[in-house]
Design an enzyme around this catalytic site. Structure first.
Site, PDB file in Angstrom:
ATOM      1  N   SER A  63       0.856  -1.132   0.067  1.00 36.97           N
ATOM      2  CA  SER A  63       0.192  -0.056  -0.024  1.00 36.97           C
ATOM      3  C   SER A  63       0.894   1.254   0.029  1.00 36.97           C
ATOM      4  O   SER A  63       0.388   2.430  -0.165  1.00 36.97           O
ATOM      5  CB  SER A  63      -0.909   0.131   1.163  1.00 36.97           C
ATOM      6  OG  SER A  63      -2.000  -0.878   0.801  1.00 36.97           O
ATOM      7  N   LYS A  66       0.397   3.553  -3.071  1.00 39.93           N
ATOM      8  CA  LYS A  66      -0.442   4.462  -2.981  1.00 39.93           C
ATOM      9  C   LYS A  66      -0.371   5.897  -2.851  1.00 39.93           C
ATOM     10  O   LYS A  66      -1.126   6.678  -3.431  1.00 39.93           O
ATOM     11  CB  LYS A  66      -1.682   3.904  -1.978  1.00 39.93           C
ATOM     12  CG  LYS A  66      -2.195   2.589  -2.109  1.00 39.93           C
ATOM     13  CD  LYS A  66      -3.109   2.255  -1.061  1.00 39.93           C
ATOM     14  CE  LYS A  66      -3.720   0.703  -1.128  1.00 39.93           C
ATOM     15  NZ  LYS A  66      -4.559   0.274  -0.086  1.00 39.93           N
ATOM     16  N   TYR A 188      -3.497  -2.355 -10.286  1.00 37.11           N
ATOM     17  CA  TYR A 188      -3.413  -2.276  -8.699  1.00 37.11           C
ATOM     18  C   TYR A 188      -2.553  -3.230  -8.195  1.00 37.11           C
ATOM     19  O   TYR A 188      -1.695  -2.781  -7.292  1.00 37.11           O
ATOM     20  CB  TYR A 188      -4.983  -1.970  -8.353  1.00 37.11           C
ATOM     21  CG  TYR A 188      -5.088  -2.261  -6.656  1.00 37.11           C
ATOM     22  CD1 TYR A 188      -4.948  -1.131  -5.891  1.00 37.11           C
ATOM     23  CD2 TYR A 188      -4.997  -3.379  -6.015  1.00 37.11           C
ATOM     24  CE1 TYR A 188      -4.922  -1.200  -4.614  1.00 37.11           C
ATOM     25  CE2 TYR A 188      -5.096  -3.404  -4.802  1.00 37.11           C
ATOM     26  CZ  TYR A 188      -4.939  -2.242  -3.837  1.00 37.11           C
ATOM     27  OH  TYR A 188      -4.901  -2.415  -2.552  1.00 37.11           O
ATOM     28  N   TYR A 240      -4.623   3.634   8.333  1.00 38.42           N
ATOM     29  CA  TYR A 240      -5.952   3.379   8.045  1.00 38.42           C
ATOM     30  C   TYR A 240      -6.619   3.328   9.938  1.00 38.42           C
ATOM     31  O   TYR A 240      -6.837   4.517  10.389  1.00 38.42           O
ATOM     32  CB  TYR A 240      -6.207   1.618   8.096  1.00 38.42           C
ATOM     33  CG  TYR A 240      -5.252   1.504   6.615  1.00 38.42           C
ATOM     34  CD1 TYR A 240      -5.916   2.138   5.532  1.00 38.42           C
ATOM     35  CD2 TYR A 240      -4.236   0.979   6.726  1.00 38.42           C
ATOM     36  CE1 TYR A 240      -5.157   1.821   4.292  1.00 38.42           C
ATOM     37  CE2 TYR A 240      -3.563   0.793   5.565  1.00 38.42           C
ATOM     38  CZ  TYR A 240      -3.977   1.132   4.248  1.00 38.42           C
ATOM     39  OH  TYR A 240      -3.228   0.918   2.888  1.00 38.42           O
ATOM     40  N   VAL A 258       1.141  -3.809   3.892  1.00 39.79           N
ATOM     41  CA  VAL A 258       1.165  -5.148   4.573  1.00 39.79           C
ATOM     42  C   VAL A 258       2.466  -6.070   4.125  1.00 39.79           C
ATOM     43  O   VAL A 258       2.682  -7.106   4.811  1.00 39.79           O
ATOM     44  CB  VAL A 258      -0.184  -5.892   4.251  1.00 39.79           C
ATOM     45  CG1 VAL A 258      -1.434  -5.536   4.666  1.00 39.79           C
ATOM     46  CG2 VAL A 258      -0.322  -6.093   2.892  1.00 39.79           C
TER      47      VAL A 258
HETATM   48  O1  DON Z   1      -4.976  -4.720  -1.684  1.00 38.83           O
HETATM   49  C1  DON Z   1      -4.235  -5.246  -0.750  1.00 38.83           C
HETATM   50  O2  DON Z   1      -4.968  -5.650   0.278  1.00 38.83           O
HETATM   51  C2  DON Z   1      -2.833  -5.261  -0.938  1.00 38.83           C
HETATM   52  N1  DON Z   1      -2.460  -5.298  -1.988  1.00 38.83           N
HETATM   53  C3  DON Z   1      -2.350  -3.823  -0.041  1.00 38.83           C
HETATM   54  C4  DON Z   1      -2.937  -3.740   1.406  1.00 38.83           C
HETATM   55  C5  DON Z   1      -1.847  -3.013   2.439  1.00 38.83           C
HETATM   56  O3  DON Z   1      -0.764  -2.925   2.093  1.00 38.83           O
HETATM   57  C6  DON Z   1      -2.450  -2.468   3.432  1.00 38.83           C
HETATM   58  N2  DON Z   1      -1.558  -1.615   4.204  1.00 38.83           N
HETATM   59  N3  DON Z   1      -1.193  -1.642   5.494  1.00 38.83           N
END
Ligand code: DON
Length: 304
Positions: A63, A66, A188, A240, A258
């Site tokens: 993420s 982003k 994405y 978040y 993540v």
């Molecule tokens: O879309 C997802 O769930 C993952 N590709 C990215 C989520 C993420 O990194 C949330 N951050 N802490």
């Protein structure tokens, strides 16, 4: 300030406290990563690099990408974008479906998955090959060809992308999604599957510590006013439903992923990349958050 000594002290204290979490496993390939990895890189605005631990090992930025995609769109769409995505903290998990339904297809902010999907949809409308453009942009920000898309992570997430697919269809149902769901999801997931090390990550967000000007790309990436706004979004939404806690404990604009990475900036001073794969229940790196808390405690200043 001796930044090398500072981050070494922080590193050693975190290592000896050894807080533990759980490596993300909802993307199966991420569960293969060694949970003990831990690195910190700090880059000042003269381009000096200070590093400790596993700071040169590439990891999945997830993420954190982003921030880069938002920057690309901020550039293109200016204020028009904000009719499609809000700028409020979500107070909910990053992949909440209930919130998007409740809010009639306008995501709370560009960092939750629904908001990032809208941004990636906008990039898909703009570019013939958005994945190549995103890679090119991040390489430019870092001042070198450092971005590599990990195909195994990409495939692994695509095979388990039910929640993101559901979010994309909800967006479409509310006319807030213009392209094919599969195309946008592929882009994405590709930017989430990009790998970089702590140094390159810190370099790639250095413009946000420098009023929008990148010393690596040698150009203004966004205006000073836009850099401040992206920083405000990172501070209020970058973690978040743990954004308040991060602001309280660390007090810097930051963004987590993540894969266990956290990127943060100290305005007018430095940017920092921290990586350690074990996460807390909110999906943020346990060691990276502790490291940044110690860092601002030792510095005796943050934004506040
Ligand atoms: O879309 C997802 O769930 C993952 N590709 C990215 C989520 C993420 O990194 C949330 N951050 N802490």
């Amino acid at each position: 300030m001796d930044y090398q000594q500072l981050i070494e002290e922080v590193y050693n204290e975190v290592k000896s406290a050894n807080p533990r979490g759980k490596v993300a496993d909802y993307i199966p390939e991420l569960a293969e990563v060694d949970g003990d990895k831990f690195g910190i890189a700090l880059v000042d605005l003269e381009g000096n690099v200070f590093g400790v631990g596993d700071y040169e090992i590439p990891f999945s930025i997830q993420s954190i990408s982003k921030v880069h995609t938002l920057t690309m769109v901020a550039h293109i769409f200016q204020s028009k974008l904000w009719s499609r995505v809000n700028v409020e903290p979500s107070g909910n998990p990053f992949n909440s479906i209930a919130q998007l339904e409740f809010e009639k297809g306008i995501p709370r902010n560009p960092f939750i998955n629904a908001g990032a999907l809208v941004i990636t949809d906008a990039l898909t409308s703009k570019f013939d090959d958005p994945i190549a453009e995103i890679s090119k942009f991040i390489n430019e920000l870092s001042g070198k060809e450092c971005v590599r898309i990990n195909q195994e992570v990409l495939d692994s997430e695509l095979k388990h992308s039910e929640r993101n697919t559901a979010l994309a269809y909800f967006l479409k149902a509310h006319q807030n999604f213009n392209n094919k769901v599969e195309d946008v999801l592929k882009t994405y997931v590709s930017h989430c599957a990009m790998e970089m090390c702590c140094v390159d990550l810190a370099r790639s967000i250095s413009y946000l510590a420098n009023d929008g000007y990148s010393i690596y790309a040698k150009r203004e990436i966004v205006t000073e006013s836009y850099a401040r706004r992206i920083n405000a979004l990172m501070l209020t939404c970058g973690f978040y439903d743990e954004a308040g806690e991060f602001a309280y404990r660390v007090g810097l604009p930051g963004k987590s992923g993540v894969g266990g990475g956290v990127a943060a900036i100290m305005p007018h001073k430095f940017s920092i990349g921290v990586w350690s794969p074990e996460l807390n229940e909110k999906g943020n790196s346990v060691k990276a958050i502790m490291a940044l808390e110690l860092l601002t405690d030792k510095l005796k200043f943050s934004l506040f």
